[in-house]
Structures are given as C-alpha cells and as structure tokens.
Design an enzyme around this catalytic site. Structure first.
Site, short mmCIF file in Angstrom:
data_model
loop_
_atom_site.label_atom_id
_atom_site.label_comp_id
_atom_site.label_asym_id
_atom_site.label_seq_id
_atom_site.Cartn_x
_atom_site.Cartn_y
_atom_site.Cartn_z
N CYS A 130 -3.79 3.50 -5.88
CA CYS A 130 -3.50 3.88 -7.25
C CYS A 130 -4.50 3.18 -8.17
O CYS A 130 -5.25 2.31 -7.72
CB CYS A 130 -2.06 3.52 -7.64
SG CYS A 130 -1.52 4.45 -9.10
N CYS A 132 -3.36 2.03 -11.42
CA CYS A 132 -2.67 1.32 -12.51
C CYS A 132 -2.84 -0.20 -12.48
O CYS A 132 -2.80 -0.84 -13.53
CB CYS A 132 -1.20 1.70 -12.57
SG CYS A 132 -0.30 1.48 -11.03
N CYS A 140 -1.86 5.35 -14.14
CA CYS A 140 -2.22 5.57 -12.74
C CYS A 140 -3.46 6.46 -12.58
O CYS A 140 -3.91 6.71 -11.48
CB CYS A 140 -1.04 6.16 -11.99
SG CYS A 140 0.42 5.09 -12.05
N LYS A 200 8.45 10.44 -5.98
CA LYS A 200 8.50 9.20 -6.74
C LYS A 200 9.11 9.50 -8.10
O LYS A 200 8.49 10.11 -8.96
CB LYS A 200 7.08 8.65 -6.90
CG LYS A 200 7.01 7.31 -7.58
CD LYS A 200 5.57 6.79 -7.55
CE LYS A 200 5.43 5.43 -8.21
NZ LYS A 200 4.05 4.94 -8.17
N ARG A 210 6.25 -4.21 -12.36
CA ARG A 210 5.17 -4.19 -13.37
C ARG A 210 4.77 -5.60 -13.76
O ARG A 210 3.62 -5.85 -14.09
CB ARG A 210 5.62 -3.38 -14.58
CG ARG A 210 5.65 -1.91 -14.21
CD ARG A 210 6.22 -1.02 -15.27
NE ARG A 210 6.50 0.27 -14.64
CZ ARG A 210 7.43 1.11 -15.04
NH1 ARG A 210 8.18 0.80 -16.09
NH2 ARG A 210 7.62 2.24 -14.41
N GLU A 238 7.76 18.44 -4.26
CA GLU A 238 6.64 17.48 -4.18
C GLU A 238 6.36 17.11 -2.72
O GLU A 238 5.20 17.00 -2.31
CB GLU A 238 6.97 16.21 -4.97
CG GLU A 238 6.97 16.37 -6.48
CD GLU A 238 5.55 16.48 -7.05
OE1 GLU A 238 4.58 16.25 -6.30
OE2 GLU A 238 5.42 16.81 -8.24
N LYS A 253 11.10 7.18 -3.28
CA LYS A 253 11.12 5.96 -4.07
C LYS A 253 11.73 6.24 -5.44
O LYS A 253 11.31 7.22 -6.06
CB LYS A 253 9.66 5.51 -4.22
CG LYS A 253 9.43 4.23 -4.97
CD LYS A 253 7.95 3.98 -5.11
CE LYS A 253 7.74 2.73 -5.96
NZ LYS A 253 6.37 2.44 -6.23
N SER A 279 11.44 -2.88 -6.56
CA SER A 279 11.60 -4.22 -7.14
C SER A 279 12.94 -4.41 -7.85
O SER A 279 13.59 -5.44 -7.71
CB SER A 279 10.46 -4.48 -8.11
OG SER A 279 10.44 -3.49 -9.14
N TYR A 318 11.41 -5.74 -0.02
CA TYR A 318 11.07 -7.14 -0.29
C TYR A 318 11.95 -8.09 0.52
O TYR A 318 11.68 -9.28 0.57
CB TYR A 318 11.18 -7.42 -1.80
CG TYR A 318 10.23 -6.55 -2.60
CD1 TYR A 318 8.87 -6.88 -2.67
CD2 TYR A 318 10.66 -5.39 -3.23
CE1 TYR A 318 7.99 -6.07 -3.37
CE2 TYR A 318 9.80 -4.57 -3.92
CZ TYR A 318 8.46 -4.92 -3.99
OH TYR A 318 7.59 -4.11 -4.66
#
Ligand SMILES: [Zn+2]
Length: 332
Positions: A130, A132, A140, A200, A210, A238, A253, A279, A318
C-alpha cells in the site's frame, strides 16, 4: 405402561446435549474447531534504527521494531510455532507519491532481506502493499485534485509489490482497495502468490493501526475506496473481482464484525481465506482485560476460534505469539 418405559420415554423426549460435555476429554473428542500455531500470522511494524523497540500506546504489547529487533521477534514467533508474518513499514521520510514503498533500500525491503537471511525458509513473509504508510497525505493512492486517482496508483502498487517480492517476500498483499490492483500486480509478478485484501470494510476498528503505522489520512477518510461496512454482497463482489484478476488467497478485514463475509466467502470460493483481527479488535480485548472485565487469553482464543469456525484458514492477529503459547499449553 411400566415405570421403566415411562422413564425411557421421558428421557428420549428431548435432546441431551450435555451427554458429550461431561468431561474435558469428551469435550476435546467432539471439538469441531481446532487451532494450530501454523494458522496464525503476526502483523509486525518495522521502523528505522538499531535496537529500537517502541511500544504502541493504543496497542499494548505491540511495538515498532528496528530490523535487528524484528529479527529477534521473529525468532520468538518461530519458537512458538508461528511461521508467518505480515510486515508494515514506517519509512524514514515520506513524499506525495509514497516512493518509499518501492525503494530498493526501503525499510520493509531491508527487513525482508534480513529475515530471509536469519530465518530462511522456516518463515513465510507476507508483505503488505500500500502507499498510505509512505505518502505525506496518508491516503492509499496518489492524490490528484483532492481525490485519490485510482488508475494512476496502479503502476505504483505494482512497482511496490515487485520490489517487495524482489527483496524476498513469499506473498504480496495489496491492501489499497484500488480497483484493478490485483490485475496490475499479477501482470508484474506472474509467479508470486497474491493475498488480496479483497473485502476490506471502511471500519472504525482500524483506529489504533493508524497510530502504529503513522498512516492516518491528512484530509478526508477512506470511505471512497473501502467497502461500506453495511454491505455484504458488495464485499463478495470485491472478492470475486480479485479472484478474476488472479488473487491466490483473499482476506476479510476486520474479522469479528465481518464473520458473515468470512462464512459466505468460504462457501463461495475454493481459495484459502484469511481473516484479519484488526488493531481495534485487539485493543478492545486488551483494554477490557486491563480493567479485569475480560480474561485476555480466553477472549483472544475464543475470537480466533470464531474466525476459524466461520471458515477462515489463516488468522492474522496481534495475539499470534501469546495465542500460540496458550495453544501449546492446552495441547499438554
Ligand atoms: Zn493503505
């Protein structure tokens, strides 16, 4: 009617689910969903420097790591049975085009080369593709006249993917949600597996990331390219488009807010499906556990189990390191 016959009739009149739940051994015998550390993918953030292990405030227990510290973290993961990582980069500097994404000496490229050297084929490296994290505006794709220019972004994403594959990434994972991004990367990289962030959603649960990746958009938001969280059939559209363009695996996601998409994708496709526990999903469990409101480890494993039960083959989380440790304990 005898008393015995009456009792038997009553006993069979309803479903007795408790019969198979009596002992841990019985419950283990009939368990439908089993997790294994090799299903887990640990997302990791790499930054410049030496010996740097900088904790991310909104993601307790997660760090921005310099390349040497990253290699140490990967050793720990491999020891625990986690064999895949997903890499994100924090470059030294940014520009409007995000040229750090395809720089030969870029931060993720350097990390991949080091991990290839230190971990070899024991490790599967997935490189996020990406712009971003590399653009000054945090979008992005490249921005023209105040909005993201889809088609002008495609060659840049292909270039970034090629550079990451060249450094030694096994899998490239385009996450920009630009239309045609998988086709552009497939054309540049006929042999490299593509894990497409196909479905997404424009989710509120990305907030802590972020901060972690320093990638908040400087203006506007990403709702003009990510899927409206209200839309399930559009998410499946998609996924179908990315498979048509040559994706080998697809990603859904966030994870728990989109388990219906995971289940529908598992029913509709035959490719491996990854679910990304993002996250905010991680931070929510951590924060509740910190206050004593949730059992952190149990909540983590239950959420991962739900992702697997819904049909995900690959669990990006994570919690990878601690979940793997807990799975080994349960095994014993
Ligand atoms: Zn992005």
């Amino acid at each position: 009617m005898t008393l015995l016959a009456e009792t038997t009739a009553a006993a069979t009149a309803f479903h007795r689910g408790r019969r198979l739940r009596r002992t841990p051994a019985l419950r283990a015998l009939v368990r439908e969903t089993r997790l294994h550390p090799s299903m887990l993918v640990a997302p990791l953030f790499v930054r410049p420097g030496q010996g740097v292990r900088e904790e991310i405030g909104s993601m307790p227990g997660q760090h921005r790591l310099s390349v040497d510290e990253l290699a140490r973290e990967v050793d720990r993961l491999l020891e625990s049975g986690v064999r895949s990582v997903l890499l994100f980069g924090l470059p030294e500097s940014k520009d409007p085009d995000g040229s750090g994404a395809w720089a030969d000496g870029g931060i993720v490229q350097a990390a991949i080369r080091e991990l290839r050297r230190s971990a070899g084929d024991d490790l599967a490296i997935i490189a996020d593709v990406c712009l971003c994290e590399y653009t000054t505006h945090g979008h992005c794709g490249i921005v023209r006249d105040g909005s993201v220019d889809n088609d002008a972004t495609l060659p840049l994403l292909a270039r970034a993917a090629a550079s990451l594959a060249d450094a030694g990434a096994e899998i490239v994972a385009p996450s920009a949600m630009m239309d045609g991004q998988v086709a552009a990367i497939r054309e540049a990289l006929p042999e490299t597996p593509i894990l497409a962030y196909a479905a997404k959603h424009a989710s509120a649960f990305y907030g802590p990331f972020r901060e972690a990746a320093d990638s908040a958009p400087a203006f506007g938001d990403r709702r003009s390219y990510q899927v409206d969280p209200a839309n399930g059939r559009e998410a499946l559209r998609e996924i179908a488009a990315d498979l048509d363009e040559g994706a080998d695996m697809i990603m859904v996601k966030p994870a728990l807010p989109a388990l219906d998409i995971v289940a529908a994708a598992a029913a509709a496709t035959t490719v491996p499906i990854a679910a990304y526990q993002v996250s905010g999903e991680y931070a929510a469990i951590c924060a509740a556990a910190d206050r004593g409101w949730l059992d952190r480890g149990a909540a983590a494993l239950e959420s991962l189990t739900a992702m697997s039960r819904a049909g995900a083959d690959v669990l990006v989380t994570y919690f990878a390191l601690e979940a793997a440790g807990r799975l080994r304990e349960i095994d014993r």
